[in-house]
Each structure stands twice: as structure tokens, then as C-alpha cells.
Scaffold this motif. Structure first.
Motif, short mmCIF file in Angstrom:
data_model
loop_
_atom_site.label_atom_id
_atom_site.label_comp_id
_atom_site.label_asym_id
_atom_site.label_seq_id
_atom_site.Cartn_x
_atom_site.Cartn_y
_atom_site.Cartn_z
N MET A 189 0.84 -1.24 0.06
CA MET A 189 0.03 0.08 0.05
C MET A 189 0.90 1.28 0.05
O MET A 189 1.34 1.63 1.02
CB MET A 189 -0.82 0.02 1.17
CG MET A 189 -2.48 -0.39 1.04
SD MET A 189 -3.22 -0.65 2.65
CE MET A 189 -3.53 1.21 2.98
N ALA A 190 1.05 1.76 -1.21
CA ALA A 190 2.03 2.80 -1.15
C ALA A 190 1.79 4.02 -0.33
O ALA A 190 2.50 4.73 -0.09
CB ALA A 190 2.43 3.17 -2.64
N ILE A 191 0.55 4.37 -0.22
CA ILE A 191 0.28 5.39 0.76
C ILE A 191 0.44 5.43 2.14
O ILE A 191 0.01 6.23 2.70
CB ILE A 191 -1.15 6.32 0.29
CG1 ILE A 191 -2.21 5.20 0.90
CG2 ILE A 191 -1.37 6.43 -1.28
CD1 ILE A 191 -3.67 6.06 0.83
N LEU A 235 0.42 11.32 1.61
CA LEU A 235 -0.37 11.74 0.48
C LEU A 235 0.19 13.18 0.04
O LEU A 235 -0.44 13.87 -0.63
CB LEU A 235 -1.48 12.22 1.02
CG LEU A 235 -2.64 10.87 1.46
CD1 LEU A 235 -4.08 11.01 1.83
CD2 LEU A 235 -2.57 9.88 0.20
N ARG A 268 0.11 14.10 -3.26
CA ARG A 268 -1.11 14.11 -4.29
C ARG A 268 -1.98 15.49 -3.90
O ARG A 268 -3.00 15.78 -4.64
CB ARG A 268 -1.90 13.24 -3.66
CG ARG A 268 -1.34 11.84 -3.77
CD ARG A 268 -2.22 10.79 -3.57
NE ARG A 268 -1.55 9.55 -3.32
CZ ARG A 268 -1.98 8.30 -3.76
NH1 ARG A 268 -3.46 8.30 -3.68
NH2 ARG A 268 -1.54 7.02 -3.85
N ASP A 318 -6.38 -0.56 -3.52
CA ASP A 318 -5.12 -1.03 -3.16
C ASP A 318 -3.93 -1.16 -4.24
O ASP A 318 -3.05 -0.55 -4.44
CB ASP A 318 -5.27 -2.17 -2.22
CG ASP A 318 -4.75 -2.12 -0.64
OD1 ASP A 318 -4.75 -0.90 -0.13
OD2 ASP A 318 -4.54 -3.02 -0.06
N ASP A 356 -3.21 2.08 -5.78
CA ASP A 356 -3.08 2.91 -5.01
C ASP A 356 -4.12 4.27 -5.29
O ASP A 356 -3.54 5.55 -5.52
CB ASP A 356 -1.47 3.64 -5.19
CG ASP A 356 -0.97 4.60 -4.36
OD1 ASP A 356 -1.69 4.51 -3.08
OD2 ASP A 356 -0.16 5.12 -4.53
N LEU A 411 -7.10 6.74 -3.97
CA LEU A 411 -7.94 7.37 -3.00
C LEU A 411 -9.37 6.99 -3.09
O LEU A 411 -9.59 7.19 -4.24
CB LEU A 411 -7.25 8.70 -2.70
CG LEU A 411 -7.45 9.51 -1.31
CD1 LEU A 411 -6.61 8.72 -0.40
CD2 LEU A 411 -6.80 10.82 -1.52
N ARG A 460 -6.67 5.03 3.23
CA ARG A 460 -6.81 5.25 1.64
C ARG A 460 -8.46 5.77 1.76
O ARG A 460 -8.58 6.38 0.46
CB ARG A 460 -6.93 3.91 1.01
CG ARG A 460 -7.21 3.70 -0.45
CD ARG A 460 -6.62 2.50 -0.91
NE ARG A 460 -5.19 2.08 -0.79
CZ ARG A 460 -4.27 2.57 -1.22
NH1 ARG A 460 -4.64 3.59 -2.23
NH2 ARG A 460 -3.15 1.92 -1.13
#
Lengths: 467, 467
Positions: free
Chosen positions: A1-3, A28, A31, B226, B229, B231, B258
């Protein structure tokens, strides 16, 4: 899960209100929108935790004295609105706002010479803060220039920053905005090819400067606006809070096409209801309604009905007189204590209405750097830099007299005077050394647009004003 | 005065409320921000004047049945809040919102499986509309892509439009958002190099589609989020209004990093108070607080205290049950009348909660073009095109059963059925002729992104859903 940041704890627990998880970095961060990166906490919110401590005398906040309202009468009035008119007061309303309230708003504006306003040109907003945000969203693209007084209301600077506008400050003196400086700024903006979207001004009992635009200057400013085809946003929350005279004639009363007027019930009734308004030409009003529908759908119905009913059934003009007497007494306590206690070289404005005194420290002192010492001495103020978009104002502070009792005010000014004297002693002792307290006048702030038009120039005019 | 349109009447009169002056052209047209030019009136507001006429049965608005509240109890509760706590309820509050209310909000979210939320991660907003606007302002730059269901809540499309975002619709069927279509959209966006900022979804009792995302699809959607990635912005105003089961487990309950969750008290208590909230990870929450301070300073104090006190002292869970029974009865009246009266070829969704039925007209009919005939027949609905950012949805309409009594609903559906039958007769009579009523399926809308993913594809899946 990159975030997910590395090493964050596992998911859901069972504790209903667990302590928040502070990510070590913001996953984040890459973003966000461009406008988000510039957002920062205001000088005022930074003080919230401090000023709430009982031992601290706060000259920082701008909270009206709402307990001076007839709370029982207002309480039963609002209770009856819900019991008797729940189908309206608890339901959605129109984006533009309750028609009955918009009529009453026109009556209020008539007190400042705006006699040609139509309820259809009024948009009710969630405080005049939302009104300014809507006007800015409707007119301003990133990079556009907004002209604003130096200093300017911190909440307005927040709106302009979030719109990615460039703020060009125009200096003031004890008579308010300086027309020649406004024209100079317009000439320079034209030369730079800047798109100037509007002038933002608080003509009455300015926040934070405490000064009022004189009648001749009102004429001069509107003549310049005409000559340079300049739109003017007139923000007027304090106009009915004058101590010594009838309300000044609004800029909007002189021009119904070029002036967009922002009003508020926060200082004349209650800020906790968050009811303000915009008066704008019909074409602009239509854009504002579309913008507010996208932002909040409609303002709260209950608070709008509460204000309209208050204006219909309560002695609101007498209540404003009562507020005025109370604020006058606090203004007097402030000015008297300042005269008695402040060391030489300290200067300040002398408001004849509103909530604020703008104080300039003796040469070389820095209100922001001095703040921790003031808080240790149990007195709070707002450092001047919060009211400049360009890093100016370090030698200034805003003192609010609207909320504390006169005795608290005197004690607060006494503590503040001691702190300034201690700073001056330090200054004379370590005169040669740059301890960081002495930067204000010495160094221009990096990236400081129009350096010559804020800070020093401005402070000189204040000193002349007191001479 | 260049901003004065030619031939406009002279300035201030003396009439306190004169008729508004309609400039023949907008003198400020060349000064608006880029975002302003795209603003347009929503399909719903366009109906306001119509639906307020008593002879019209309105299946258009989404107004909750607030008169089912115990208005006397709520009235005295709010009256006491002002009389007894005026110093707080009429005063400014914090930008993030009242701490006590944020605790109660965490209790409410626990009903949908969100057991790990901290009050410090909650931001109180002026309705969840402002919550969505804040999230969009914090994340979205002009040109960024937002994925949204086809159809989507009209108010959300308004927010995205004012942020100059590009909306990419993802089709739904009777089980809600189609995961395979979501993945397909993500793949295509990656191929196009689009910056996808988030997926906007209403998983429960969708507005306008009336469908609910099934449990397996919730898992599938979060797996895709996931993997890509992505949101997710979960907008959940109706989650507690299910007719036949316990609340579904929120997407936020599955992922606290997320998913940004939007909640509202508009459907469970009162929309006229405009109290909603955002639950977001701390780093995002901080940005949201800065954004809301720039927009409204703080939400109204009185309405926040009213909701917190309501949750503390009134039987709010039982009140929600009462609302649910009332809406179930109206849903039943709607579905029964549709089954009895609608001509063959008309299809609709079967909501098991919330406010809305999504109806598809027989082949070739256009809900927008049919609207004037419906209004003449004294029945109002919202044409489907209002819920698409790309011109799709002409063959759809939204029917709201939340506000009218069951008998009114039956009469409204009866009138609507007659209008549709008349359209079909017209259709068969002039089959070869394009009178304008028959465009929907025939012509793709110009500039229609991802044509294959909305309208037809979507409508087919609805038909499958009913088969």
C-alpha cells in the motif's frame, strides 16, 4: 500500500476513541493540489491554546461580547422558531438565502447610506468570510493580483492565498488607505502587466489597524477606481460600531456597479450563527449563488430565521448602542493604559470604533520574537506579520479590546509594557549583538514585493499620524 | 465607467427595495475566473419554482421528512442551549468543530463498523457538501481526473466542475459500482497519463440510482484501490436509512488510510442545521481545517451544539427507526404504483433504503425533453442528465419518495405514467420523424468521454438487473 507510511501500526482496534496515529510523514504529500502546499496556520489560531489559559490576559482574539445580549429572550425566540416553524427552520432552504432575511438585510444596509439595494442582489453567506471566499472564487485565477491594505485582515489573506492570488499591499495611515499609494500601485501593476482583480478594503474601524477611511479619501478612492476601472470589495463588519458619530456612508452607496459589499451579523448580533451576506450586481450575484450551491448547498436555515426574527422582534438598534457603549469603555481603558504605561518610542492608533488598536514597537523590537516572553508574562497579542502577505509588519502587534473587561485590559497592558521595557533593556545591553530580537527594521524580508510600500513607509505614516 | 453596460439606468434611488436592474449584458464577463465560466444552474434548482406550486406532485426534491421530528422537544432543547450557554453557542468556535460533537460523531460512525476513528481525525463541516468541497480543494488541480459513478450525485458534480476537474464516469448496476469497470477506467486513465485524484462513491442507497454496493463488491473495490494506489472518497448520508437490514460495513471501516469518509446529519436529524463531517487521516485533516478556516472561519456554533445535545439527550436511534418506517412506506407506495401503472419498457431500480428510485424510460424517450409535458400534467421529477458530467442519462429520471405522502406518491406516479404513455403514442405515430423526443438512444452527445461506459452500457446493466 504505497500511501501507507513505513512502520505505521496495524488497522482497526476496538477502543472507540483511541489516540490519533501521527504518521511520521504525510503519505499523501505528493497528491495535494497546488493551492494546498501554501496553506499555513494563521498567527491567530497558533495562539488558541495559549489564550484559553485563565491566567493569560488575551488581547489577541476578536471575540464579540455576546453575553451582553438578552440571552433569555433570544433563547425563547429561537426555541419557538424550531417548535413552531420546524418544517422551515430544520429544512433545506435556497442557496441565495431566506427572502425575508434578505429584505431585513437591505434595511440594515440603509443605515450606511445604501438605499438602492434589492433583496434579489443579496446572497446570504456562512459569515462574511464565506462571502469573501465566494467573491474570490468567482473572480480570481491563480497569479491574479489583489490589492489590499497594509496591514490586512488575516482571514482575507487566507482566502487570497488559497486562491493562489498575489497580494499587493497598499499602505495606510491614520486616515485609512492612502489614495496616492493606491494609484501608484495600479500604475505599477499596469506596467507589470498584472491582472488586478479587485481592491479589498475594510474602510471602517479597520482590522487590524483600527483606522477609518475619511470622507475625502472615500471620494478619492472611488475616483481612482473609476479612472482605472477597478472593482472594489468593501468588507464592512464594524461599520455600525462607531463611538463618536453616525455611520460613515459606505463605498457601495457611491457606486452600485463597481463595489461588491460584504456584511456580517457577527459583531452586531452573534458570530456563532455565522450569518453574513454579499451585495453584488445581479450578474455577479448569480455567479455567487452557483458558487455557494457548490460549496454548502444553502446556508443553515435555522440561523437565518433566527437573525430575521431577531431583527423583526428584538430592539436590535438599541442592542447595538449597548454594544457600542461597552466597547467604547474598553477602548478608553486601552488607550489610557497605553498612554500611562508604554515606554517612549511605542506608538499606536486611536480607533473611534470597532475592536482593535494597532501598536508599533520601539525601533528594533520584533513582536513575533517577543511573543514567547509576553506569554510567559501572561499577556497575549497577535504579531503584526500575520496581517501581511509579504513578511512585513514584524514591528507591529494587534491589540483587541472587544472581549476583556476594562480591569483585565489595564492589567494586560501593564504586563505588556513590562515585557517591552525588558526587551528594550536587553536591546541596550546587547546593542551591538544581533540576538534575533532586533531584526525588524534592520532586514528586509526575502521575496518582499513592493518593500517600499509596507512596513517602514507604513510605520512612518503612523508616527506622523501621532505627531 | 467601462464596467457599466450601455444604457443602464442612473444610480441610487430612494425606494428601499426597488426592482432589480437587469443589465442587458454582464459588464464583468471578461473578469471572471476560468472556473466561473463553466458554472451552470443544476437540474434540481431549475425545478424549484415549479415544485413549489401546490398543484404539482413533486417527486423531484430530496427533502427529508423533518416534521416527523419531536419539534417541541427539539425547540426547547435548542432554546435552552441559547439561554443557558449563549457564551458558547452564540460565540465563534474552532475551525475543526466542537470537540464534544466530534466525539458523538465517532459514536455514530461506529454503527457502520468504523470503530477506530478518533475525534481528532474528524472535521465538522457545513453539511457534507462543504466536506466534499474541502476534500476537492485540498486534492484537485484543474485538469485532474475524478472517478465517479454513472450516475453521480448532482451536488458532487457541481463541486468537481467548480474545481475544473475532469469527471470520468464508472458504470453501476443493481449491485452498485462495477469493480471490473473501475479497474478498466484506471487502466485507461494510466494509459492516458491522467492524474486520478480519487474515486467518489455513494455506496449506500445511492443518490440518484437507489442501489447499494454489495459486500463482495466492497471487498473488490478496496482491493482494486489498493492495487492501483487509489484514494476513495466515501460519501454516506443514507447509510443508517436501510429498510431491511443492519447498516452495511463502511469502506472506511476496511481502510483508515486510503478512505476519506463524508458523513451528514441532514437525513438522520435535520438538513436545516447544515451539520456534516469529514473523517480523514491526520495529515489530510490538518489540510482540511486550514481550508475550512479560509472558507468559513468555523462552522456555526449553535447548530453544532444543537446536534451534540440532540445526540446526548434525545432518543436519536429510535427517531432514525421512525424515519426508516416512514420512508419504507413511501418506497412501497412508489414501487407498487410503478408496477401497476408504468407502460412496458419502463424499468426502475428497487431501493432497500434511502430516498430514490432511478427510472429508465422506454426506448427513445428523453426525460429532459418530456419534462415540460410532465409539469403540465402536474408531476415533477429530476431528469437524468443532471447526474452525468458527460451529457449521458437522457433516458433516465430520478424519483424521490422521501417527502410526499403515500397517496400523493400514487397520484404522482399515475400522472407520470399517463405522460409516458402519451409520449409513446406520439412516438409510434411519428415513428419516422425526429421530433426531438426520440434523440436519447439515437445520438451520442458531442464531447462525450468514455461513451461506452455510460448511458447505454449502464442502462443495459439495469435491464439485466431487473431480468
Amino acid at each position: 500500500m504505497a500511501i501507507l507510511p513505513p512502520g505505521t501500526p496495524p488497522g482497526p482496534g476496538v477502543n472507540p476513541h483511541p489516540a490519533p496515529r501521527h504518521p511520521r510523514l504525510d503519505p499523501l504529500a505528493d497528491r495535494y493540489a497546488a493551492r494546498t502546499h501554501g496553506m499555513k496556520t494563521s498567527e491567530i489560531r497558533a495562539l488558541f491554546s495559549v489564550v484559553s489559559r485563565p491566567e493569560v490576559v488575551s488581547l489577541a482574539g476578536g471575540m464579540p461580547a455576546v453575553t451582553a445580549l438578552p440571552l433569555d429572550a433570544v433563547g425563547s425566540m429561537i426555541g419557538e422558531l424550531v417548535s413552531g416553524m420546524g418544517a422551515q427552520t430544520l429544512q433545506y432552504g435556497s442557496g441565495q438565502g431566506d427572502p425575508r432575511l434578505r429584505e431585513r438585510i437591505c434595511d440594515v444596509m440603509a443605515l450606511e447610506g445604501i438605499t438602492d439595494a434589492s433583496p434579489s442582489e443579496v446572497v446570504v453567506t456562512v459569515g462574511s468570510q464565506q462571502g469573501l471566499d465566494l467573491v474570490t472564487r468567482v473572480f480570481v485565477d491563480p497569479g491574479d493580483v489583489i490589492l489590499a491594505e497594509a496591514p490586512s485582515y488575516v482571514g482575507a489573506l487566507g482566502v487570497f492565498q488559497s486562491a493562489e492570488a498575489r497580494v499587493r499591499h497598499v499602505p495606510m495611515d491614520d486616515d485609512g488607505l492612502i489614495p496616492e499609494a493606491l494609484e501608484q500601485a495600479l500604475i505599477e501593476c499596469r506596467a507589470n502587466g498584472d491582472r488586478v482583480k479587485f481592491l479589498y478594503t475594510v474602510p471602517n474601524y479597520h482590522n487590524p489597524a483600527g483606522v477609518t477611511l475619511t470622507e475625502p479619501r472615500r471620494q478619492a478612492v472611488m475616483e481612482i477606481a473609476d479612472r482605472y476601472d477597478l472593482l472594489v470589495v468593501e468588507d464592512n463588519p464594524y461599520g455600525l460600531l462607531g463611538f463618536d458619530r453616525e455611520p460613515m456612508r459606505a463605498l457601495r452607496a457611491r457606486d452600485d456597479r463597481r463595489v461588491i459589499y460584504l456584511g456580517s451579523f457577527s459583531k452586531t448580533f452573534s458570530p456563532g450563527l455565522r450569518v453574513g451576506w454579499v451585495l453584488a450586481p445581479l450578474a455577479v450575484r448569480e455567479k455567487l449563488v452557483l458558487a455557494t450551491e457548490a460549496q454548502v448547498l444553502c446556508p443553515p436555515s435555522l440561523t437565518q430565521y433566527a437573525v430575521a426574527r431577531y431583527l423583526d422582534t428584538q430592539p436590535w438598534r438599541e442592542q447595538i448602542k449597548h454594544f457600542v457603549e461597552l466597547y467604547r469603555e474598553r477602548r478608553d481603558a486601552t488607550l489610557e493604559s497605553l498612554e500611562q504605561l508604554m515606554p517612549a518610542g511605542t506608538t499606536w492608533t486611536k480607533p473611534d470604533g470597532g475592536f482593535y488598536v494597532w501598536l508599533k514597537l520601539p525601533h528594533g523590537l520584533d513582536a513575533k520574537l517577543m511573543q514567547p516572553r509576553a506569554v510567559n508574562a501572561h499577556v497575549a497579542y497577535v504579531p503584526g506579520i500575520g496581517f501581511y502577505a509579504d513578511g512585513g509588519g514584524r514591528e507591529y502587534m494587534r491589540l483587541s479590546y472587544c472581549y476583556p473587561e476594562p480591569d483585565e485590559i489595564r492589567e494586560g497592558v501593564r504586563r505588556l509594557a513590562r515585557v517591552i521595557e525588558a526587551e528594550l533593556d536587553l536591546h541596550s545591553t546587547f546593542d551591538a549583538v544581533d540576538t534575533g530580537t532586533f531584526r525588524a527594521a534592520a532586514r528586509p524580508t526575502p521575496g518582499h514585493e513592493a518593500e517600499n510600500m509596507v512596513g517602514p513607509a507604513n510605520s512612518d505614516t503612523y508616527e506622523d499620524g501621532r505627531a
